[in-house]
Design an enzyme around this catalytic site. Sequence first.
Site, PDB file in Angstrom:
ATOM      1  N   GLU A  40      76.667  50.601  71.841  1.00 35.27           N
ATOM      2  CA  GLU A  40      77.265  49.268  71.845  1.00 35.27           C
ATOM      3  C   GLU A  40      78.714  49.365  72.335  1.00 35.27           C
ATOM      4  O   GLU A  40      79.456  50.246  71.916  1.00 35.27           O
ATOM      5  CB  GLU A  40      77.217  48.721  70.413  1.00 35.27           C
ATOM      6  N   LYS A 112      73.853  39.921  71.711  1.00 29.41           N
ATOM      7  CA  LYS A 112      73.642  40.194  70.285  1.00 29.41           C
ATOM      8  C   LYS A 112      73.423  38.893  69.513  1.00 29.41           C
ATOM      9  O   LYS A 112      74.239  37.972  69.582  1.00 29.41           O
ATOM     10  CB  LYS A 112      74.862  40.953  69.755  1.00 29.41           C
ATOM     11  N   CYS A 145      72.760  46.875  67.199  1.00 32.05           N
ATOM     12  CA  CYS A 145      73.313  47.215  65.889  1.00 32.05           C
ATOM     13  C   CYS A 145      72.915  46.229  64.781  1.00 32.05           C
ATOM     14  O   CYS A 145      71.834  46.295  64.244  1.00 32.05           O
ATOM     15  CB  CYS A 145      74.835  47.348  66.025  1.00 32.05           C
TER      16      CYS A 145
END
Length: 259
Positions: A40, A112, A145
């Site tokens: 990331e 995300k 994540c």
Amino acid sequence: MKACCQFDPKWGQVEENMQTASKLLETYKKEDMDILLLPEMAFTGYVFKDVQEISPFLEDCETGPSVMWAKTQAIRLECFVIVGYPQKTDQCNYNSICCVDPKGRLLHTYQKAFLYETDENWAEEGPGFVSTDIEGLGKVGFGICMDINPYKFKSDFYACEFANYHVQEKTDIILCSMAWLKSRDDPVNSTIRYWATRLLPLYHKAEPGQHTIFVACNRIGSERGSEFAGASCVLDITDEHITILDNLKRNTGVLVVEV
């Protein structure tokens, strides 16, 4: 062959971080891997306090330095390359990853969906989880994540929104770029166990003979008070078991796993 490039990005040192990753990969050549995954926000660093601070590092989805690096490596290695970066659009900013094909063409930009508190300083939520057909790979899902966690840490822990989405989509490969924080005890083993726990619906609800390959590329090092866990890994998830095919510890390196 699935590959993760795990290293310690230096905050704000984009060119230096790209050189570090390129150096780690320089001995690899065509046909050594079919997918290369990076962490990331791989080249910018992760911890930014507000929009003003991250503004010089925001990139567009086609010509930003992270995406251009991915295109160069994809052509050199003739593989798919996935890299995390902070994306700017005309409307807002996202914590994103690019997926580039072996000919250097941008196939997909994933934003995300579940933001961590650090992301909320500057980014907006993406439109939702994604699983898409990619020629040569099958049904591919992307994650970043916090996506695998409960939404804002407020939803039911066992709702497992991310994993259940990919059960429904019958995703073959899940590629997750991480900036996952170190736990207090046994950071590598506890991190991989936790990721596996969040993916349990792929095990409990899998059809007989179905395999889902989960690839996570994390970073290491410390940044502005945050310490990262490493533990990049490749998991094979079926209706019978969750197997760690291989993993890194808290070290710089390239993990290449035959699946």
